[in-house]
Scaffold this motif. Structure first.
Motif, mmCIF file in Angstrom:
data_model
loop_
_atom_site.group_PDB
_atom_site.id
_atom_site.type_symbol
_atom_site.label_atom_id
_atom_site.label_comp_id
_atom_site.label_asym_id
_atom_site.label_seq_id
_atom_site.Cartn_x
_atom_site.Cartn_y
_atom_site.Cartn_z
ATOM 1 N N ARG A 1 0.837 -1.209 0.000
ATOM 2 C CA ARG A 1 0.000 0.000 0.000
ATOM 3 C C ARG A 1 0.865 1.251 0.000
ATOM 4 N NH1 ARG A 1 -1.738 2.230 4.699
ATOM 5 N NH2 ARG A 1 -2.684 4.229 4.367
ATOM 6 N N VAL B 1 -8.060 10.016 -5.872
ATOM 7 C CA VAL B 1 -8.084 9.732 -4.422
ATOM 8 C C VAL B 1 -8.639 8.329 -4.189
ATOM 9 C CG1 VAL B 1 -9.146 10.399 -2.241
ATOM 10 C CG2 VAL B 1 -8.194 12.149 -3.711
ATOM 11 N N ASN B 2 -9.621 7.925 -5.005
ATOM 12 C CA ASN B 2 -10.166 6.568 -4.891
ATOM 13 C C ASN B 2 -9.125 5.496 -5.183
ATOM 14 O OD1 ASN B 2 -12.662 6.276 -3.913
ATOM 15 N ND2 ASN B 2 -13.732 6.275 -5.854
ATOM 16 N N SER C 1 -7.339 5.366 -1.938
ATOM 17 C CA SER C 1 -8.016 4.889 -0.730
ATOM 18 C C SER C 1 -8.579 3.489 -0.932
ATOM 19 C CB SER C 1 -9.138 5.845 -0.327
ATOM 20 O OG SER C 1 -10.126 5.846 -1.318
ATOM 21 N N THR D 1 -5.784 -0.136 -1.024
ATOM 22 C CA THR D 1 -6.195 -0.902 0.165
ATOM 23 C C THR D 1 -6.629 -2.311 -0.230
ATOM 24 O OG1 THR D 1 -6.990 1.188 1.016
ATOM 25 C CG2 THR D 1 -7.597 -0.753 2.260
ATOM 26 N N ASN E 1 -13.428 11.285 2.982
ATOM 27 C CA ASN E 1 -13.022 10.007 3.575
ATOM 28 C C ASN E 1 -14.247 9.316 4.204
ATOM 29 O OD1 ASN E 1 -11.268 8.013 4.283
ATOM 30 N ND2 ASN E 1 -10.215 9.153 5.857
ATOM 31 N N SER F 1 -16.412 8.024 1.387
ATOM 32 C CA SER F 1 -15.911 6.905 0.580
ATOM 33 C C SER F 1 -15.552 5.718 1.478
ATOM 34 C CB SER F 1 -14.736 7.330 -0.298
ATOM 35 O OG SER F 1 -13.643 7.742 0.480
ATOM 36 N N ARG F 2 -14.497 5.860 2.287
ATOM 37 C CA ARG F 2 -14.004 4.717 3.065
ATOM 38 C C ARG F 2 -15.029 4.256 4.119
ATOM 39 N NH1 ARG F 2 -11.605 0.386 3.277
ATOM 40 N NH2 ARG F 2 -10.986 -0.301 5.320
ATOM 41 N N ARG G 1 -4.522 8.564 8.705
ATOM 42 C CA ARG G 1 -4.691 8.307 7.278
ATOM 43 C C ARG G 1 -5.297 9.524 6.578
ATOM 44 N NH1 ARG G 1 -7.334 2.704 5.954
ATOM 45 N NH2 ARG G 1 -5.406 2.045 6.930
ATOM 46 N N SER G 2 -6.184 10.264 7.282
ATOM 47 C CA SER G 2 -6.824 11.432 6.661
ATOM 48 C C SER G 2 -5.822 12.442 6.101
ATOM 49 C CB SER G 2 -7.731 12.144 7.660
ATOM 50 O OG SER G 2 -8.777 11.300 8.018
ATOM 51 N N PHE H 1 -4.809 11.787 2.585
ATOM 52 C CA PHE H 1 -5.799 12.178 1.577
ATOM 53 C C PHE H 1 -5.840 13.696 1.423
ATOM 54 C CE2 PHE H 1 -7.713 8.153 3.224
ATOM 55 C CZ PHE H 1 -7.495 7.421 2.080
#
Length: 1481
Positions: free
Chosen positions: A351, A378-379, A382, A386, A1022, A1025-1026, A1096-1097, A1100
């Motif tokens: 990753r 970004v997708n 993320s 992942t 985030n 999406s996540r 993690r934010s 992004f």
């Protein structure tokens, strides 16, 4: 060559003693092998360490070394003595050579101990492993000796015991390692040294059992863990190294799969080997169980038959089997956990490597690839990276699964013969079925990914343009679009995926039961020997073991499928077109002299995309020398900004050449501000030089702006500089370009967003012949004709070509030139534009000559800088130096810290999740799960009864009744499992997914604008999406897993307790221990998971921020610095992630140890009972086959519980966002008359307002009335409250006192939607969305095309839109980047014209357009379309408000002046002084 002197020979099994080896096998093979391995490994390790630098040591450490050396010397001497005794006295030992070997092997351990102790930080693994094995083998040897005649070998025995004793003590000392050296500071930073990674010092047992993690667990149980408590990364895990590894691999191989394997596959290969060994050990357990049951059955039958003597069987054998079972369980546990650790670490590296690669790629992505919106990129980071990480975790099951299945069938064949292959046939038949279901799931997942991308893109657009959406009252239209994708596309697909997944899990749960049933039925009918307990229970145990590889197999197939989709997406992205590397030739220039060429473009032809038919710029010839100022003019869309993009290399050079000598700095038209402090934004990774920095602040007129901020230049501005006004952003962006002091400075219309007097100040101090940059080459793109006199060269562009160029004098004097016409046509209306800035200065004396202002601007008074009257001459200030290690910009948090709960997830969260799902559905799901387990137990009890029946009758009789019950119970349990899965996926999960997402979306869209200013977009994205993905697809799975494992645990306890009540005594202490471990573990694991999520934010946030500022980053050549910052953020995330996975291993090893102890206790109790009172083999079989499952079941309970808790955190975060503070209601019924507002009268009555409760008032006691249809101009210096006044009209900020009335209605008493749809605004920064031109002009779809064309005609855009291929349906890219800034501004005018409201607000609406377009806009505003409209205009170019009916001058939030322009110009007033500065009075 070794010789065997014992009559029993080499063996291995002794013919004389029951259950024993021969002495020759023990001495010559077992012990000798271990000694040879010790000898070779000691020498090899000594050779490696011989030249290691001795590390500093403390006194205790030196004492420890001498103690170990003394003990080993003792052992070595004793061994030599033993060898001498054996040879001199000719003792009757089995293999005499082994005694010499022992002495030889123990010799090098002294040297090994010395170099290991002085040269490393950890214990010697060789010695730690050797001594326990040596002692165990010596005990086995001693037991054989005692069974035989041992008196002759007494002295050898004693010496052996001494060696073992000394070795054991040295082993204990070796466990302590080399002792604690004094902590040396690394790189002079003491905190690094104190936090040195504990793995560096951990010995082999500490690594196997994760003891190095225990201090962190202890801390976690007593207090909340923070980032400071976590160990630093090892050098091999730093993202910079991981990124380089992947890059090297991708350069050699095109396939991303191959590259990933080459970069990170080493440890993964080792993991695969460990997994294979572990699989073999797993299948050893049923064999050991069978051995034990056979032993018990034989012992029992001998006891029953009086003629047989049970003593002919060794009593040790039963205990030995129990110990072997324990040892096998422990070995299996250690290997499994090491395998998992390696897999997770590999996943983490994959990753990190991918994220680093994606980031590097995004920085060089070609412009025709920018069609990928930032949401998509970004997708990739993320979701797709992942997914590959998840694949690494379980991917090896694809190898180990088939192996386990093979092993199971080999074992089953041994038990059941050919009948087992009935099961094989069923399984072979089921594989195509699985593949078919998997392919359906794959197609669904691919479609779902597209749906999710679509929704994320809409969401990121909504967040990027939230200001416009709120001001235009378009929330409903956007929410409708998002909910359509979510509910009509995404959730419908989710229901299908849910059903398919439920069927899939049911199928895989049912197959092992069906296989077991069919195999046993066949065996019962075909086999002649009775199916007794020692066959049935090991078989059932094997069938249970089959369940895991089969269940995992289906999950891994879908994981592999998802990963293949992701690899394709990542591969496309990583191989996407890049910027043309040779678009610009940069020549490093150390010392350029005035007049040297800095930029030269010859016959340049440029385009934005490779396959464009026509170039955007053609035949460009331009030379700029050091010290020259070049102006570029032209109409909207003529290609002025494109020219600068060509210089920084953003465009594709089709022909010609571009050469730049030295460095470049750039201030774009739309200023790009990072979420960092103002100082960091200006310094932009350069060293801070205080004197020059202050000079820049003064020259860019930022001093007074900074005074308005609480923390001055250390104030952290939000993402995209959201907390600053447009003018402030423009000047910070300019200051950044100035501070860098590059050789070539590109300024794209930087004076457009500032006030006339500030524009003049900035021009003089910075850009002009006497400015800070006077010695540099500079290109200024302009829309105004101010200061043209001071330019060395001017270029006028039209439709992508330089239409004319030359000196000011030549072009101005020629009446035919475009520039000449411009000067004549617009001189009277000259004004630089701007959101005015406080800069105290003497007004310039008015010129009475008839000369144009442009010609006279050299009469400007020299500015005073820093209070001294010296003129800022064009001194060369050198260049700014880049920082060697740029500090991590503090943008991780943005102005507000991310909400993160601490401690246990509250029960309330679970209850709300269940409530959002469906309480009834949940209850039914739990009943179905319990039913499934109960039926399973019933089926096994049927088997036990059948086995006992067969044991007594000695044949397979009475089959039909037993099989009927067994089959029925099995079938019903599968049905119950399927029902549970469907209930969970379709009824519970879908409902909660829908409710949680919708309420979060409504809550976010209703949040006040201040929330978006304080919260980085990346953080909100985030969640959408996540976190939404977790609630959609993961949470249901883990909850289902937890309930299932809990039920199976309860089933196990019931069965063992029911058949073996004595065992229940052990349950309370075990339950207590498990709960303690669970609490200990969950406390730490939970916080680590939260730290992982919050660290993690920022990755992004930094990512989306960098994507917005690509041109600036590239122009300044700071890619390396931004990559470095990105790597630091990934590292910070890894620091949190690594312990969060090791914690799971820590837990598993401990739980499996307890599980193994349960097996040991059960087996020992059974053997003891057998020897003392006798016991039934069927009972032991049932208890032990369930006991073997206890370990994994209890392990899975804790694992599932923590997975549920870790994933419910996503639900917790979403629930937090569903409770955001909300704006006032959208609609209030009956609050306005039907045709309100009919006149457009606005009245402020004693109005005051502040941005947030804790801040000071920004508008103070304003009272004024605007008559219907009046045109009002608003002006004032920066911070005087102009924009705030407009925001108050839209109720973006609410009144602190007083009120505003529109047509006699108090606006605080009506709904926000009613209010905002009654007012139109043309904002300072135009927001456009991805979609068609029609959607951009009319997002709500409320108007006909004919109306839109009329609006476009009035906004002077019809010609442009008609020239587009799809006209109104033509595609607008994200942010409207396919249009020039001026065109985007005109689209906003078209929106206002279309809405035909009675009140129109213009917020510096003409800042980005050229003079001709500005003139056109002024005509629109004053034309018949707006005759009946009340208009408020915030002014930039003062001439735009000179014809207003009245002028409102604000000062520090109060009304300073309020009268007609003529009245204010006639007397000494603030307005007059502003007009004088702009040359208009």
């Amino acid at each position: 060559m070794a010789t065997c002197r014992d009559p029993e020979g080499w063996g291995p099994v002794s013919p004389l003693r029951p259950f024993d080896f021969t002495p020759c096998f023990e001495e010559g093979i077992l012990l000798s092998t271990v000694l040879v391995v010790l000898l070779l490994s000691s020498l090899w390790r000594y050779w490696l360490l011989r030249s290691a630098q001795p590390l500093s040591s403390t006194r205790p450490s030196r004492w420890l070394l001498w103690a170990k050396l003394a003990l080993l010397t003792g052992a070595f001497t004793t061994s030599v003595a033993n060898a001498i005794v054996v040879f001199i006295t000719d003792r009757p030992v089995a293999v005499p050579q082994s005694y010499i070997l022992e002495a030889v092997a123990l010799g090098p351990t002294l040297f090994l101990t010395y170099v290991n102790h002085t040269g490393t930080r950890t214990s010697s693994s060789i010695l730690l492993l050797f001594w326990p094995i040596y002692v165990v083998l010596s005990l086995i040897w001693a037991r054989s000796l005692f069974e035989d005649d041992w008196h002759d070998l007494l002295i050898v025995l004693i010496l052996k015991a001494v060696i073992g004793g000394l070795g054991s003590v040295s082993f204990i000392l070796e466990c302590f390692g080399p002792g604690k050296e004094p902590d040396l500071a690394l790189d002079g930073d003491e905190s690094d040294a104190l936090l040195q990674n504990p793995i560096v010092r951990a010995n082999i047992f500490s690594k196997w059992y994760f003891i190095w993690l225990t201090p962190l667990m202890k801390k976690g149980a007593s207090q909340y863990i923070t980032e400071k408590d976590l160990p630093p990364l090892l050098p091999r895990d730093l993202s910079a190294k991981l990124g380089d590894d992947l890059q090297k691999a991708t350069e050699k191989h095109k396939s991303l799969w191959v590259s990933l394997f080459l970069a990170y596959g080493g440890p993964y290969g080792l993991a695969a080997m460990l997994k294979i060994i572990q699989d073999c050990l797993v299948f050893l357990q049923p064999q050991l169980l069978r051995w034990l049951l056979l032993y018990i059955a034989t012992y029992q039958s001998k006891r029953v038959n009086a003629s047989d003597n049970p003593n002919s069987l060794s009593k040790v054998e039963g205990f030995a089997i129990a110990l072997i079972m324990f040892a096998a369980a422990m070995a299996q546990s250690v290997i499994l956990q090491q395998y998992f650790q390696l897999c997770y670490e590999t996943g983490m590296r994959v990753r990190a490597g991918l994220v680093t690669a994606i980031y590097k790629k995004a920085l060089v992505l070609a412009n025709d690839e920018r069609g990928r919106s930032s949401g998509d990129i970004v997708n990739l980071m993320s979701v797709d990276a992942t997914r590959l990480q998840d694949l690494c975790t379980y991917g090896l099951v694809s190898i180990s699964g088939p192996l386990q299945i093979t092993l199971a069938f080999v074992s089953l064949y041994n038990l059941l013969g050919w009948s087992a292959f009935v099961g094989v046939a069923i399984m072979v038949f089921s594989i195509p079925l699985n593949t078919y279901i998997a392919s359906i799931l794959k197609r669904m997942q691919e479609r779902q990914m597209k749906n999710r991308d679509k929704r994320t893109r809409l969401m990121s657009e909504l967040l990027a343009n939230i200001r416009s959406i709120k001001l235009y009252a378009w929330e409903h239209a956007f929410v409708r679009k998002i909910l359509f994708v979510r509910n009509e596309e995404e959730l419908k697909m989710l229901r299908k995926i849910g059903v398919a997944t439920a069927l899939n899990t049911t199928l895989w749960g049912g197959i092992p039961l069906f296989v077991a049933f069919s195999s046993l039925v066949t065996a019962a009918f075909v086999s002649s020997k009775p199916l007794t307990s020692d066959i049935i229970f090991p078989s059932i145990s094997l069938f249970m073991l089959l369940q895991f590889p089969l269940a995992m197999f289906s999950q891994v197939t879908s994981n592999i499928i998802e990963a293949m989709v992701s690899v394709r997406r990542l591969s496309d992205f990583l191989h996407a077109a890049e910027l043309q590397p040779d678009a610009v030739r940069v020549v490093a220039a150390a010392n350029l002299k005035t007049g040297d060429e800095v930029l030269s473009i010859k016959h340049g032809e440029f385009t934005w995309s490779r396959d464009a038919a026509d170039p955007v710029l053609e035949d460009i010839n331009l030379t700029v020398r050091k010290g020259e100022l070049v102006g570029v003019l032209g109409r909207v869309g003529a290609g002025k900004s494109s020219l600068l993009s060509a210089v920084i290399g953003d465009m594709i050079r089709v022909e010609g050449e571009v050469e730049v000598h030295g460095s470049v700095s750039y201030a774009p038209q739309n200023p790009w501000i990072m979420s960092a402090s103002i100082r960091d934004n200006i310094l932009f990774s350069h060293e801070y030089e205080e004197d020059f920095y202050n000079l820049v602040l003064d020259a860019c007129a930022l001093r007074q702006d900074l005074a308005l901020f609480a923390e001055g230049d250390l104030t952290v501005v939000g993402e995209k500089g959201i907390t600053m006004s447009g003018g402030q952003r423009a000047r910070v962006s300019l200051a950044r370009a100035v501070y860098a002091r590059a050789d070539l400075i590109l300024l794209d219309d930087v004076l457009a967003a500032v006030d006339a007097h500030v524009a003049r100040h900035v021009f003089e101090q910075v850009i002009g012949p006497n400015g800070i940059l006077a010695s540099k080459a500079r290109i200024l793109v302009m829309n105004s004709i101010a200061f043209l006199k001071h330019f060395d060269q001017l270029a006028f562009m039209r439709r992508g070509i330089i239409f004319e160029s030359g000196s000011y004098a030549a072009l101005a004097s020629n009446e035919e030139t475009e520039i000449g016409k411009l000067i004549r046509g617009h001189t009277s209306g000259y004004s630089a534009s701007g959101s005015s800035t406080p800069f105290t200065r003497s007004s310039t004396p008015k010129n009475d000559d008839d000369e144009t202002l442009v010609a006279t601007s050299h009469t400007l008074a020299p500015e005073k800088v820093n209070g001294s009257s010296e003129k800022v001459n064009g001194a060369d200030y050198g260049k700014a130096t880049l920082m060697t290690r740029p500090a991590d910009v503090r943008s991780s948090e943005g102005p507000s810290k991310e909400h993160s709960e601490q401690g246990r997830v509250k029960k309330d969260v679970y209850l709300q999740y269940i409530a959002a799902a469906s309480k009834m559905g949940f209850v039914l799901f739990i009943f179905a799960s319990i039913g499934q387990q109960a039926l399973n137990v019933a089926a096994n009890l049927t088997l036990r009864a059948w086995g006992e029946h067969n044991q007594q009758t000695g044949r397979n009789s009475g089959i039909s009744m037993y099989l009927l019950y067994y089959g029925l119970f099995s079938l019903l349990s599968v049905v119950a499992g399927g029902a549970a899965a469907i209930l969970m996926w379709v009824f519970c999960s879908l409902k909660s997914a829908r409710r949680l997402h919708d309420s979060m979306l409504h809550s976010v869209i209703r949040a006040p604008l201040s929330f978006f200013e304080m919260t980085p977009t990346g953080r909100i994205l985030n969640l959408f999406s996540r976190d939404t993905y977790v609630v959609d697809q993961i949470l249901a799975r883990v909850i289902q897993g937890l309930v299932r494992t809990l039920c199976s645990c309860a089933g196990i306890l019931v069965v063992i307790g029911f058949s073996f009540p004595a065992f229940l005594i052990a349950v309370p202490p075990l339950a207590y221990f498990y709960l303690r471990v669970m609490i200990y573990y969950l406390a730490t694991s939970r916080e680590l998971k939260r730290l992982d999520a919050t660290s993690r934010s920022p990755i992004f946030a930094w990512f989306s921020e960098s994507l917005n500022g690509l041109s600036t980053i590239r122009a300044f050549g700071q890619q390396a610095i931004f990559i470095h910052t990105n790597e630091r953020r990934i590292d910070r995330n890894q620091i949190c992630y690594l312990p969060s996975i090791a914690v799971n291993r820590w837990l598993a090893v401990r739980l499996e140890f307890v599980g193994a102890t349960i097996i040991l206790i059960s087996a020992l109790l059974a053997v003891t009972a057998l020897i003392t009172s006798g016991v039934d083999a069927g009972l032991v079989g049932l208890v032990l086959s369930y006991a073997l499952n206890t370990t994994s079941s209890l392990n899975w309970v804790v694992r599932s519980a923590s997975e549920v808790e870790q994933n419910i955190v996503s639900c917790e975060r979403i629930l937090h966002y569903t409770r955001l503070p909300s704006e006032a209601p959208d609609e209030i019924p009956d609050s306005t008359p039907g045709d309100w507002p009919s006149n457009g009268e606005i009245e402020y009555r004693g109005y005051s307002a502040r941005y947030r409760p804790e801040l000071d008032l920004v508008l103070k006691d304003m009272s004024l009335t605007v008559k219907p249809r009046e045109k009002i101009g608003i002006c004032g210096r920066t911070g005087s409250g102009k924009s705030t006044m407009l925001l108050s009209l839209f109720r973006v900020i609410e009144a602190a006192a007083g009120s505003i009335y529109i047509d006699g209605v108090d606006i605080s008493k009506i709904g926000l939607h009613q209010l905002r749809s009654a007012i139109s605004i043309v904002p300072q920064s135009p927001d456009l969305f991805e979609g068609s031109m029609r959607e951009n002009i009319d997002p709500t779809g409320a108007y006909q095309d004919a109306d839109i064309w009329v609006a476009l005609t009035q906004a002077r855009l019809r010609e442009y839109v008609e020239s587009l291929p799809g006209k109104l349906d033509s595609y607008v890219t994200e942010g409207g980047l396919s249009m020039s800034a001026g065109q985007r501004q005109l689209i906003c005018f078209a929106r206002a014209l279309l809405r035909k409201t009675k009140i129109l607000v213009l917020d510096e609406a003409t800042s980005a357009v050229d003079l001709d377009t500005d003139k056109a806009i002024q005509e629109i505003i004053r034309g018949p379309q707006f005759a009946g409209v009340t208009m408020l205009t915030i002014a930039h170019r003062l001439n735009t408000i000179l014809e207003s009916d009245r002028i409102l001058v604000l000062e520090a939030g109060k009304v300073a002046e309020w009268d007609s322009p003529s009245a204010l110009l006639a007397v000494p007033s603030v307005f007059r002084s502003l007009a004088v500065e702009a040359g208009l009075a």
